[in-house]
Design a protein around this motif. Structure first.
Motif, mmCIF file in Angstrom:
data_model
loop_
_atom_site.group_PDB
_atom_site.id
_atom_site.type_symbol
_atom_site.label_atom_id
_atom_site.label_comp_id
_atom_site.label_asym_id
_atom_site.label_seq_id
_atom_site.Cartn_x
_atom_site.Cartn_y
_atom_site.Cartn_z
ATOM 1 N N GLY A 100 0.958 -1.209 0.041
ATOM 2 C CA GLY A 100 0.073 -0.009 0.016
ATOM 3 C C GLY A 100 0.885 1.358 0.069
ATOM 4 N N LEU A 101 2.062 1.149 -0.372
ATOM 5 C CA LEU A 101 2.960 2.385 -0.378
ATOM 6 C C LEU A 101 2.922 3.139 -1.574
ATOM 7 C CD1 LEU A 101 5.866 0.636 1.498
ATOM 8 C CD2 LEU A 101 4.467 2.387 2.462
ATOM 9 N N GLY A 102 2.210 2.706 -2.642
ATOM 10 C CA GLY A 102 2.177 3.227 -3.723
ATOM 11 C C GLY A 102 1.765 2.521 -5.057
ATOM 12 N N VAL A 103 1.687 3.228 -6.042
ATOM 13 C CA VAL A 103 0.961 2.503 -7.408
ATOM 14 C C VAL A 103 2.142 2.565 -8.625
ATOM 15 C CG1 VAL A 103 -1.113 2.928 -6.735
ATOM 16 C CG2 VAL A 103 -0.278 4.510 -8.295
ATOM 17 N N ALA A 104 1.993 1.980 -9.567
ATOM 18 C CA ALA A 104 2.973 2.153 -10.618
ATOM 19 C C ALA A 104 2.231 1.878 -12.009
ATOM 20 C CB ALA A 104 4.028 1.160 -10.409
ATOM 21 N N LEU A 105 3.039 2.375 -12.928
ATOM 22 C CA LEU A 105 2.403 2.306 -14.463
ATOM 23 C C LEU A 105 3.521 1.214 -15.182
ATOM 24 C CD1 LEU A 105 1.415 5.868 -15.553
ATOM 25 C CD2 LEU A 105 -0.078 3.704 -15.275
ATOM 26 N N LEU A 106 3.333 0.198 -15.555
ATOM 27 C CA LEU A 106 3.980 -0.840 -15.915
ATOM 28 C C LEU A 106 3.579 -1.571 -17.366
ATOM 29 C CD1 LEU A 106 5.231 -2.632 -12.654
ATOM 30 C CD2 LEU A 106 6.537 -1.253 -14.183
ATOM 31 N N PRO A 107 4.264 -1.769 -18.160
ATOM 32 C CA PRO A 107 4.195 -2.713 -19.473
ATOM 33 C C PRO A 107 3.299 -3.595 -19.354
ATOM 34 C CG PRO A 107 6.452 -2.014 -19.562
ATOM 35 C CD PRO A 107 5.898 -1.954 -18.015
ATOM 36 N N SER A 108 1.971 -3.977 -19.728
ATOM 37 C CA SER A 108 1.171 -4.830 -19.518
ATOM 38 C C SER A 108 1.602 -6.219 -19.940
ATOM 39 C CB SER A 108 -0.211 -4.559 -20.383
ATOM 40 O OG SER A 108 0.222 -4.678 -21.784
ATOM 41 N N ALA A 109 2.303 -6.530 -20.844
ATOM 42 C CA ALA A 109 2.919 -7.820 -21.350
ATOM 43 C C ALA A 109 3.793 -8.102 -20.371
ATOM 44 C CB ALA A 109 3.477 -7.686 -22.877
ATOM 45 N N PHE A 110 4.340 -7.442 -19.667
ATOM 46 C CA PHE A 110 5.463 -7.814 -18.767
ATOM 47 C C PHE A 110 4.886 -8.159 -17.314
ATOM 48 C CE2 PHE A 110 7.809 -6.774 -15.046
ATOM 49 C CZ PHE A 110 9.070 -7.577 -15.130
ATOM 50 N N ILE A 111 3.871 -7.189 -16.928
ATOM 51 C CA ILE A 111 3.220 -7.553 -15.731
ATOM 52 C C ILE A 111 2.242 -8.418 -15.501
ATOM 53 C CG2 ILE A 111 1.761 -5.380 -15.600
ATOM 54 C CD1 ILE A 111 3.918 -6.580 -12.641
ATOM 55 N N ARG A 112 1.483 -8.557 -16.619
ATOM 56 C CA ARG A 112 0.253 -9.255 -16.409
ATOM 57 C C ARG A 112 0.634 -11.047 -15.977
ATOM 58 N NH1 ARG A 112 -4.338 -7.000 -17.911
ATOM 59 N NH2 ARG A 112 -4.370 -5.470 -19.188
ATOM 60 N N PRO A 113 1.446 -11.599 -16.427
ATOM 61 C CA PRO A 113 1.730 -12.781 -16.113
ATOM 62 C C PRO A 113 2.275 -12.898 -14.603
ATOM 63 C CG PRO A 113 3.401 -12.135 -17.715
ATOM 64 C CD PRO A 113 2.409 -11.406 -17.743
ATOM 65 N N ARG A 114 2.805 -11.838 -13.937
ATOM 66 C CA ARG A 114 3.401 -11.878 -12.802
ATOM 67 C C ARG A 114 2.425 -11.628 -11.806
ATOM 68 N NH1 ARG A 114 6.965 -10.821 -16.547
ATOM 69 N NH2 ARG A 114 9.088 -11.518 -16.248
ATOM 70 N N ALA A 115 1.387 -10.751 -12.323
ATOM 71 C CA ALA A 115 0.384 -10.146 -11.104
ATOM 72 C C ALA A 115 -0.681 -11.308 -11.028
ATOM 73 C CB ALA A 115 -0.274 -8.816 -11.671
ATOM 74 N N ALA A 116 -0.793 -11.977 -12.181
ATOM 75 C CA ALA A 116 -1.740 -13.242 -11.954
ATOM 76 C C ALA A 116 -1.700 -14.065 -10.828
ATOM 77 C CB ALA A 116 -1.698 -13.995 -13.325
ATOM 78 N N GLY A 117 -0.387 -14.283 -10.228
ATOM 79 C CA GLY A 117 -0.140 -15.412 -9.211
ATOM 80 C C GLY A 117 0.091 -14.556 -7.893
ATOM 81 N N ASP A 118 -0.308 -13.282 -7.950
ATOM 82 C CA ASP A 118 -0.045 -12.455 -6.824
ATOM 83 C C ASP A 118 -1.468 -11.755 -6.214
ATOM 84 O OD1 ASP A 118 0.692 -10.601 -4.803
ATOM 85 O OD2 ASP A 118 2.730 -9.915 -5.829
ATOM 86 N N PRO A 119 -1.833 -12.367 -5.336
ATOM 87 C CA PRO A 119 -3.291 -11.869 -4.764
ATOM 88 C C PRO A 119 -3.332 -10.434 -4.064
ATOM 89 C CG PRO A 119 -2.335 -13.468 -3.365
ATOM 90 C CD PRO A 119 -1.566 -13.432 -4.580
ATOM 91 N N GLY A 120 -1.950 -9.857 -4.134
ATOM 92 C CA GLY A 120 -1.708 -8.756 -3.267
ATOM 93 C C GLY A 120 -1.925 -7.393 -4.521
ATOM 94 N N LEU A 121 -2.025 -7.595 -5.799
ATOM 95 C CA LEU A 121 -1.803 -6.760 -6.638
ATOM 96 C C LEU A 121 -3.089 -6.687 -7.564
ATOM 97 C CD1 LEU A 121 1.776 -7.493 -8.054
ATOM 98 C CD2 LEU A 121 1.116 -5.526 -6.202
#
Length: 301
Positions: free
Chosen positions: A236-257
């Motif tokens: 909860g310390l901040g937000v970010a803008l990241l390339p979708s093709a890079f972050i989607r597979p990583r966020a899929a397995g992270d319930p905190g994002l």
């Protein structure tokens, strides 16, 4: 003076320690010390200042090191070219990658390359796109994978566009915007941001988007590792803008994002770049593995 003496001198300059230099060169310390002392006698100058605790290059050593590295690189290239003429690909391939590379699965690529060319020693380096492009131009890297804002192209190198992508907003799962179908930059300008260091291409992509929208924002945390990005966001310390093709597979397995599309967010193009000046056989072979037009014929030349 011979190439082995040059290799010893370069190893000592880089390690600044006789023991570590000897270990790198797979020789006993006394042999390395003797060969470097002989080189200094032949040249008539001291290349290294020595004490019981320190080893440093002299001004003469600094000058010698530049040309010694060039000679060693030329010798290595001669061996590689001779092997290539006989149908084998050998030598060194230095590859640069940005931390958000998504257009190419780099480990899978290196696995395929190694299966075809097991005698090539591959060095992998990470960094910012501008630094990697400069390293390719300067001959320190053979190829690199970059990410640049849309409309900006690599200069001074050969390049091919690999993919185009849009950024998404990355927020903690409990954020007020988690689950939103789409947001605009004006909706998030007041948020606290996590981003890459100021002045880097990764940062410029978001900075330019906000500037084009006439908005400012607060970047409270700068980081170079995306794992740190996601940890800060999940807490909860901040937000970010990241390339979708890079972050989607990583966020899929992270319930905190949670990921949210951004209507007017940053866009980037990923590039493969290589030196336009006399690429090595190992470089041409990698371009062939990547399917770069014309590279197969070059790799077999």
């Amino acid at each position: 003076m011979d190439l082995q003496q040059m290799r010893y001198a370069v190893a000592l300059a880089e390690t600044r320690n006789f023991t570590r230099a000897a270990e790198r060169c797979s020789v006993v310390q006394s042999s390395l010390s003797h060969r470097i002392a002989g080189l200094e006698r032949e040249l008539g100058v001291k290349l290294f200042a020595r004490s019981s605790r320190r080893v440093e290059l002299t001004s003469a050593g600094e000058a010698f090191l530049v040309r010694a590295r060039e000679c060693l690189a030329a010798a290595d290239r001669a061996v590689a070219d001779a092997a290539a003429a006989a149908g084998a690909v050998r030598g060194r391939l230095a590859v640069g990658v940005i931390v958000t590379t998504a257009a190419v699965d780099v480990p899978e690529l290196l696995q395929r390359y190694r299966a075809r060319h097991p005698d090539v020693h591959v060095l992998l380096r990470s960094g910012h796109s501008d630094a990697l492009a400069a390293a390719v131009r300067g001959g320190k890297l053979d190829i690199a994978f970059l990410g640049l804002p849309v409309g900006e192209e690599p200069s001074g190198v050969e390049s091919i566009a690999l993919d185009h992508d849009e950024h998404v907003l990355v927020v903690p799962a409990g954020h007020r915007l988690a689950g939103a179908s789409r947001v605009a930059l004006r909706d998030i300008a007041g948020e606290t941001f996590v981003d890459f260091a100021s002045g880097t291409p990764g940062r410029a992509q978001s900075d330019r988007a906000f500037a084009a929208a006439g908005l400012t924002r607060d970047v409270a945390y700068e980081a170079g590792a995306v794992e740190l990005f996601t940890q800060l966001i999940a807490r909860g310390l901040g937000v970010a803008l990241l390339p979708s093709a890079f972050i989607r597979p990583r966020a899929a397995g992270d319930p905190g994002l949670a990921l949210v599309p951004v209507a007017d967010g940053p866009r980037r193009t990923e590039y493969l770049v290589w030196s336009r000046f006399n690429p090595s056989p190992a470089t041409r072979a990698m371009l062939a593995v990547l399917g770069v037009p014309g590279a197969t014929a070059q790799a077999q030349a």
